[in-house]
Write a protein that holds these residues in place. Structure first.
Motif, short mmCIF file in Angstrom:
data_model
loop_
_atom_site.label_atom_id
_atom_site.label_comp_id
_atom_site.label_asym_id
_atom_site.label_seq_id
_atom_site.Cartn_x
_atom_site.Cartn_y
_atom_site.Cartn_z
N ALA A 1 0.84 -1.21 0.00
CA ALA A 1 0.00 0.00 0.00
C ALA A 1 0.87 1.25 0.00
CB ALA A 1 -0.92 -0.01 1.22
N GLU A 2 1.94 1.24 0.77
CA GLU A 2 2.85 2.38 0.80
C GLU A 2 3.54 2.56 -0.55
OE1 GLU A 2 4.39 2.64 5.41
OE2 GLU A 2 5.05 0.94 4.20
N MET A 3 3.91 1.45 -1.17
CA MET A 3 4.55 1.53 -2.48
C MET A 3 3.60 2.14 -3.51
SD MET A 3 6.58 -2.11 -2.80
CE MET A 3 7.52 -2.80 -1.44
N TRP A 4 2.35 1.67 -3.52
CA TRP A 4 1.40 2.21 -4.50
C TRP A 4 1.13 3.69 -4.25
CZ3 TRP A 4 0.70 0.06 -8.85
CH2 TRP A 4 0.70 -1.32 -9.01
N ALA A 5 1.10 4.10 -2.98
CA ALA A 5 0.87 5.51 -2.67
C ALA A 5 2.01 6.37 -3.22
CB ALA A 5 0.74 5.70 -1.17
N ALA A 6 3.25 5.89 -3.05
CA ALA A 6 4.40 6.65 -3.56
C ALA A 6 4.38 6.68 -5.09
CB ALA A 6 5.70 6.02 -3.06
N LEU A 7 4.02 5.57 -5.71
CA LEU A 7 3.94 5.54 -7.18
C LEU A 7 2.87 6.49 -7.70
CD1 LEU A 7 4.32 1.69 -7.77
CD2 LEU A 7 6.02 3.46 -8.28
N GLU A 8 1.75 6.63 -6.95
CA GLU A 8 0.71 7.59 -7.34
C GLU A 8 1.26 9.01 -7.34
OE1 GLU A 8 -2.20 7.22 -8.48
OE2 GLU A 8 -2.88 5.21 -7.96
N VAL A 9 2.00 9.37 -6.29
CA VAL A 9 2.58 10.72 -6.22
C VAL A 9 3.56 10.92 -7.37
CG1 VAL A 9 3.97 12.29 -4.83
CG2 VAL A 9 2.28 10.82 -3.72
N ALA A 10 4.32 9.88 -7.70
CA ALA A 10 5.33 9.99 -8.76
C ALA A 10 4.76 9.82 -10.15
CB ALA A 10 6.43 8.95 -8.53
N CYS A 11 3.42 9.69 -10.27
CA CYS A 11 2.75 9.56 -11.57
C CYS A 11 3.22 8.31 -12.33
CB CYS A 11 2.99 10.79 -12.45
SG CYS A 11 2.36 12.32 -11.73
N LEU A 12 3.45 7.22 -11.59
CA LEU A 12 3.91 5.98 -12.21
C LEU A 12 2.97 4.81 -11.92
CD1 LEU A 12 6.34 4.99 -13.92
CD2 LEU A 12 7.46 4.33 -11.79
N ALA A 13 1.97 5.01 -11.08
CA ALA A 13 1.11 3.91 -10.66
C ALA A 13 0.38 3.28 -11.83
CB ALA A 13 0.12 4.38 -9.60
N ASP A 14 -0.18 4.11 -12.73
CA ASP A 14 -0.94 3.56 -13.87
C ASP A 14 -0.03 2.71 -14.76
OD1 ASP A 14 -3.19 4.80 -12.94
OD2 ASP A 14 -2.99 6.56 -14.26
N THR A 15 1.20 3.16 -14.96
CA THR A 15 2.15 2.41 -15.79
C THR A 15 2.44 1.06 -15.16
OG1 THR A 15 3.17 4.47 -16.55
CG2 THR A 15 4.44 2.45 -16.83
N VAL A 16 2.64 1.03 -13.85
CA VAL A 16 2.97 -0.22 -13.17
C VAL A 16 1.78 -1.17 -13.18
CG1 VAL A 16 3.67 -1.24 -10.96
CG2 VAL A 16 4.68 0.91 -11.72
N ARG A 17 0.57 -0.64 -13.01
CA ARG A 17 -0.61 -1.50 -13.06
C ARG A 17 -0.77 -2.17 -14.42
NH1 ARG A 17 -3.01 3.03 -10.31
NH2 ARG A 17 -3.31 2.55 -8.08
N ALA A 18 -0.32 -1.50 -15.47
CA ALA A 18 -0.44 -2.05 -16.82
C ALA A 18 0.61 -3.12 -17.11
CB ALA A 18 -0.33 -0.93 -17.86
N MET A 19 1.62 -3.22 -16.26
CA MET A 19 2.66 -4.23 -16.46
C MET A 19 2.14 -5.60 -16.04
SD MET A 19 6.05 -2.23 -15.04
CE MET A 19 6.70 -0.79 -15.89
N PRO A 20 2.51 -6.66 -16.74
CA PRO A 20 2.00 -8.01 -16.40
C PRO A 20 2.30 -8.42 -14.97
CG PRO A 20 3.09 -8.02 -18.54
CD PRO A 20 3.37 -6.68 -17.94
#
Length: 529
Positions: free
Chosen positions: A424-443
């Motif tokens: 959860a902490e990782m996803w929160a940081a990725l959201e701030v860094a504008c990378l969460a959507d990209t990571v979710r799209a990865m297999p």
């Protein structure tokens, strides 16, 4: 220093090494006995055959033939276990030595590490450590060689003391020649080989890191030609080693041949006993060759030890005062070109100036990556150059300009920030860094394998992953060097909004370097260089 590390690394393999030593002794003894009995048996059988039917009937061929089979089996099995156990002990010892050397390197001053390129360090931890394999198994070869030589001398005594003395003299000559002549022949080519290999690896790492740029600008062939020239230097050094080793092995074979011929010339024993002594002498030289081979590698090992010793003897980072502890954290003061700014905890400052003015250098000085920058920085009342990297990392979280990443998964890279991170902490940081959507799209999501230096990510994605890692560290100050590099304008605006909200929510201070104006609004104050 290196010998101490090697001894520590080999401590866990002591039992395996002892077992390999006994197997080597058994193989050497069985080998000498095999050739000695074979020589006696064949000569005796030939003489019996020449003596007629009665001599053939009287000749006992069952016991020696059984002995030959038995010693052949023992020699094969013992040699197998000697190689298996000896190399297992050596390889596991070296596998333990590498992390110990890496720990010494990682514990040294950051400036010392930065002065060595990745290729140079790879050569030290790779080929130079591999050169020590022979050193790790030398105890096995020494005992096996001694056992084989002594058994050969014992068999030679059956042909008379003179024969044994000549064999002992031949063994001594080969040992002394290997001990004193080989280093003179091989020291220079081994040194040149090590230096050429290190230079080639260092250059290859540098070119591999910018292979895309070399291809885009049409310089790949030029880089290949430069690498090929260095490879030719390496080949010349390797060829010189092969020629000189071949010359020396020819010399040792000549000594062995003269020694065996001398044994046959001085003995008056029966012909089967002469054959036994001569072949036992040949077996002794064969066993002795294990020791001479080990000594031949001495020049290569010495050169590798010298380079590794420079790595192992790097002084550890000096004990520095701890970072000032306060709640709220201490203020930050930056001074450059005669101007100084003090930023209270939670404040935001931007370093401005043209390319090459020293902004990155000042950041590296601030976080402890260097100490030679003319700009001065203070944490509270303490000059940051007086604080060690261990203390400074407690105050600063850094997203560097080159965004270094591990060859691992995306989550592995995020976990570097601090232990115990949740998804959860990782996803929160990725959201701030504008990378969460990209990571979710990865297999694989967070478990996606990135490869060396984040090879599966674009430049902008690597920057944002490095930023997310810095956010997760949870330090008092966030230090960002070109965090929006490689981003489109829309993503940059969204990143600026996210960072602004995160900084307000956490009360984290900001030190920013950027050339693009999209992030200027994050800073309250500007220091120009």
């Amino acid at each position: 220093m290196t010998a101490d590390l090697l001894a520590l690394a080999g401590r866990a393999q002591r039992r395996t090494t002892v077992a390999a030593i006994f197997a080597g002794i058994a193989a050497a003894l069985a080998g000498v006995a095999l050739v000695a009995i074979s020589g006696w048996f064949l000569t005796g059988a030939a003489l019996a055959g020449a003596g007629g039917f009665a001599a053939v009937q009287a000749f006992n061929y069952l016991l020696p033939s059984a002995g030959i089979r038995g010693f052949a089996i023992v020699r094969t099995l013992a040699r197998y276990f000697e190689r298996l156990l000896g190399h297992r002990a050596a390889l596991l010892t070296l596998a333990d030595l590498r992390p110990r050397l890496f720990a010494r390197l990682a514990g040294a001053e950051i400036a010392e590490i930065a002065a060595r390129g990745g290729g140079t360090i790879a050569a030290h931890l790779g080929s130079d450590v591999e050169a020590l394999e022979d050193l790790a198994i030398r105890r096995i070869s020494i005992t096996a060689a001694a056992a084989g030589a002594l058994s050969g001398l014992g068999a030679a005594l059956l042909a008379g003391p003179a024969a044994a003395a000549i064999l002992a003299l031949g063994l001594a000559v080969t040992l002394l020649a290997t001990r004193f002549l080989a280093p003179r022949l091989l020291a220079r080519p081994y040194r040149e080989h090590g230096e050429a290999l290190q230079a080639l690896k260092a250059l290859y790492v540098e070119y591999a890191g910018c292979s895309v740029e070399l291809a885009l600008y049409g310089q790949a062939n030029r880089a290949s030609a430069i690498l090929a020239d260095h490879a030719r230097q390496l080949d010349r050094a390797r060829l010189a080693i092969i020629r000189r080793e071949g010359l020396f092995h020819g010399l040792l074979l000549t000594v062995a041949a003269f020694a065996i011929a001398g044994m046959l010339a001085v003995t008056g024993a029966a012909l089967p006993v002469q054959a036994l002594a001569a072949l036992a002498g040949a077996g002794a030289f064969e066993a002795w060759s294990g020791l001479t081979h080990s000594l031949l590698q001495r020049a290569r090992i010495t050169a590798a030890l010298r380079r590794i010793a420079a790595l192992a003897s790097l002084p550890p980072r000096a004990a520095m005062p701890a970072a000032p502890q306060a709640n709220p954290p201490p203020a930050l003061t930056l001074r450059a070109d005669g101007a100084a700014l003090t930023v209270a905890p939670g404040g935001r400052i931007r370093l401005a100036g043209p390319s090459g003015s020293g902004k990155t250098r000042m950041l590296e000085n601030l976080v402890g990556l260097r100490r030679d920058a003319p700009e001065r920085t203070w944490l509270g009342e303490t000059d940051t150059t007086a604080l060690g990297i261990d203390a400074l990392r407690q105050a600063f979280a850094v997203s560097a300009q080159d965004a270094p990443l591990l060859a691992g998964t995306l989550a592995d890279n995020l976990r570097l920030a601090k232990p115990g991170l949740t998804e959860a902490e990782m996803w929160a940081a990725l959201e701030v860094a504008c990378l969460a959507d990209t990571v979710r799209a990865m297999p694989g999501g967070l478990d996606t394998w990135l490869g060396a230096e984040g090879a599966r990510l674009s430049g902008g994605q690597r920057k944002r992953l490095s930023l997310a890692r810095a956010l997760l560290a949870g330090k008092a100050w966030l230090v960002l060097d070109e965090p929006s590099e490689g981003l489109d304008a829309a993503t940059e605006r969204r990143l600026a909004d996210n960072l602004d909200g995160w900084l307000r929510e956490t009360g984290t201070g900001l030190v920013l370097v950027n050339h693009r104006p999209g992030l200027d609004r994050l800073a309250d104050r500007t220091l120009s260089l």
